[in-house]
Scaffold this active site. Structure first.
Site, PDB file in Angstrom:
ATOM      1  N   LYS A  61     -19.053   6.946 -33.188  1.00 50.74           N
ATOM      2  CA  LYS A  61     -19.898   8.227 -33.601  1.00 50.74           C
ATOM      3  C   LYS A  61     -20.553   8.656 -32.640  1.00 50.74           C
ATOM      4  O   LYS A  61     -21.166  10.347 -32.632  1.00 50.74           O
ATOM      5  CB  LYS A  61     -21.152   7.423 -34.728  1.00 50.74           C
ATOM      6  CG  LYS A  61     -19.578   6.971 -35.935  1.00 50.74           C
ATOM      7  CD  LYS A  61     -20.531   6.720 -36.931  1.00 50.74           C
ATOM      8  CE  LYS A  61     -19.326   5.825 -38.017  1.00 50.74           C
ATOM      9  NZ  LYS A  61     -18.350   5.252 -38.053  1.00 50.74           N
ATOM     10  N   LYS A 120     -10.189  -0.875 -32.037  1.00 49.73           N
ATOM     11  CA  LYS A 120     -10.732  -0.224 -33.065  1.00 49.73           C
ATOM     12  C   LYS A 120     -10.358  -0.979 -34.137  1.00 49.73           C
ATOM     13  O   LYS A 120      -9.390  -2.172 -34.430  1.00 49.73           O
ATOM     14  CB  LYS A 120      -9.791   0.760 -33.484  1.00 49.73           C
ATOM     15  CG  LYS A 120     -10.219   1.956 -34.544  1.00 49.73           C
ATOM     16  CD  LYS A 120     -11.063   2.657 -35.114  1.00 49.73           C
ATOM     17  CE  LYS A 120     -10.943   3.252 -36.013  1.00 49.73           C
ATOM     18  NZ  LYS A 120     -12.073   3.781 -36.776  1.00 49.73           N
ATOM     19  N   LYS A 127     -11.896   8.337 -35.882  1.00 53.77           N
ATOM     20  CA  LYS A 127     -11.598   9.231 -36.491  1.00 53.77           C
ATOM     21  C   LYS A 127     -12.253  10.684 -35.906  1.00 53.77           C
ATOM     22  O   LYS A 127     -12.521  11.427 -36.784  1.00 53.77           O
ATOM     23  CB  LYS A 127     -11.747   9.199 -38.141  1.00 53.77           C
ATOM     24  CG  LYS A 127     -12.608   7.994 -38.748  1.00 53.77           C
ATOM     25  CD  LYS A 127     -13.738   9.166 -39.162  1.00 53.77           C
ATOM     26  CE  LYS A 127     -14.972   8.461 -39.518  1.00 53.77           C
ATOM     27  NZ  LYS A 127     -15.631   7.215 -38.944  1.00 53.77           N
ATOM     28  N   GLY A 149     -14.496   5.331 -43.153  1.00 51.46           N
ATOM     29  CA  GLY A 149     -13.341   4.417 -43.703  1.00 51.46           C
ATOM     30  C   GLY A 149     -14.506   2.913 -44.979  1.00 51.46           C
ATOM     31  O   GLY A 149     -13.829   3.165 -46.642  1.00 51.46           O
ATOM     32  N   ASN A 150     -15.182   3.053 -44.540  1.00 46.96           N
ATOM     33  CA  ASN A 150     -15.829   2.090 -44.987  1.00 46.96           C
ATOM     34  C   ASN A 150     -17.009   2.851 -46.365  1.00 46.96           C
ATOM     35  O   ASN A 150     -17.306   2.590 -47.005  1.00 46.96           O
ATOM     36  CB  ASN A 150     -16.808   1.658 -44.096  1.00 46.96           C
ATOM     37  CG  ASN A 150     -16.797   0.052 -43.555  1.00 46.96           C
ATOM     38  OD1 ASN A 150     -15.416  -0.155 -43.657  1.00 46.96           O
ATOM     39  ND2 ASN A 150     -17.194   0.081 -42.079  1.00 46.96           N
TER      40      ASN A 150
END
Length: 317
Positions: A264, A122, A206, A9-10
């Protein structure tokens, strides 16, 4: 190869950027310029984050006095899937003329008993200084945590169990299309005793969804693209160093923040352990180099560079 790519998203709305549509669209076009070479050579599925975007929509919804109550996070997640999916769809069509592109709205099944509902982790929305974050938490009933040098809101992030539309995504891939899907980890849903799906108040990570989807699609590689060039051992210390080639076991032995790099690392480890394929974490602009093992943090069963050779039987029907 079949490659699942997860855009952070970043990477679409960088820290400090104004959340204007024009700013995000420019970032999407930059992302697509890095992804187009992969799509020319491989079967590609693209997922994306939505933390900054869903947080912004939540702020707008909470401030709308015409609403009896703010929109729930599953609905906001669906909105961001449509918005970001549209930008990616159009940019990919322009970058890959003649190629079929599909942006798909997805639901992700989670467990109603997941302990994450009681322990939000989150990050969503913009960054704040500590004083502002604590004030907003008190006013709006938020949970906030430190994110690097700033503070942000956190919401529950239950573990994904299955992307409901997995079979449809497989059909799209088998037809030669590029699929944009599972945005923001997918709209979180639970299934009741009658088999009906219902949205829940959460945001699915995600990267974990991307790993789950990559395994279900028999992907050869999983790429997690973010705003850092590699996973760093001892981040923020004088002994900090990037990790280049590693195995799931060695990577799991390190410590990483639960709200940022931790998911991640967990995602790439799960994928490599389950499939024997390769996964990598690195910068968006290094997407092609990551797949070639020439950049980022590359995770394989033996901790060696990945040469694309794969003797595993592939049943992609």
């Amino acid at each position: 190869m079949r490659v699942v790519v997860a855009l952070g998203g970043n990477a679409l709305l960088r820290r400090g950027d104004r959340p204007d549509a024009a700013v995000q669209l420019a970032n999407v076009r930059t992302a697509v310029a890095a992804l187009a070479p992969l799509a020319h050579r491989h079967e590609v599925v693209i997922t994306h984050g939505n933390g900054p975007q869903v947080g912004l929509l939540a702020l707008q919804s909470a401030a709308d006095h015409t609403l009896t109550s703010p929109y729930p996070f599953d609905v906001l997640g669906a909105e961001t899937q449509g918005m970001i999916g549209y930008w990616l769809l159009q940019s990919l069509q322009n970058a890959l003329p003649g190629r079929q592109i599909c942006a798909l709205l997805n639901q992700t099944l989670v467990s109603a008993a997941d302990p994450a509902f009681a322990e939000p982790t989150k990050f969503v929305g913009p960054v704040y200084d500590e004083e502002t974050a604590e004030r907003l938490a008190a006013e709006r009933g938020w949970t906030v945590r430190r994110d690097g040098d700033h503070w942000r809101r956190v919401v529950p992030s239950p573990d994904p169990q299955r992307v409901v539309e997995t079979r449809l995504i497989r059909l799209l891939l088998n037809s030669g299309a590029v699929a944009v899907c599972a945005g923001g980890g997918g709209v979180p849903v639970v299934r009741d005793e009658a088999g009906r799906l219902t949205g829940v108040e959460a945001v699915v990570d995600k990267d974990l969804t991307a790993a789950l989807l990559a395994e279900a699609l028999d992907a050869d590689a999983l790429l997690l693209l973010t705003d850092v060039p590699a996973v760093v051992r001892g981040y923020g210390t004088p002994d900090a160093e990037p990790i280049r080639y590693t195995t799931p076991g060695r990577l799991r032995a390190e410590e990483f923040p639960a709200g940022s790099m931790g998911p991640k690392v967990e995602a790439v480890c799960r994928f490599v352990e389950l499939t024997g394929g390769m996964a990598a974490i690195g910068a968006l602009q290094d997407a092609a180099a990551l797949l070639d093992g020439a950049a980022g943090t590359v995770v394989t069963p033996g901790g060696r560079p990945f040469d694309g050779a794969d003797d595993r039987p592939q049943d992609r029907s």
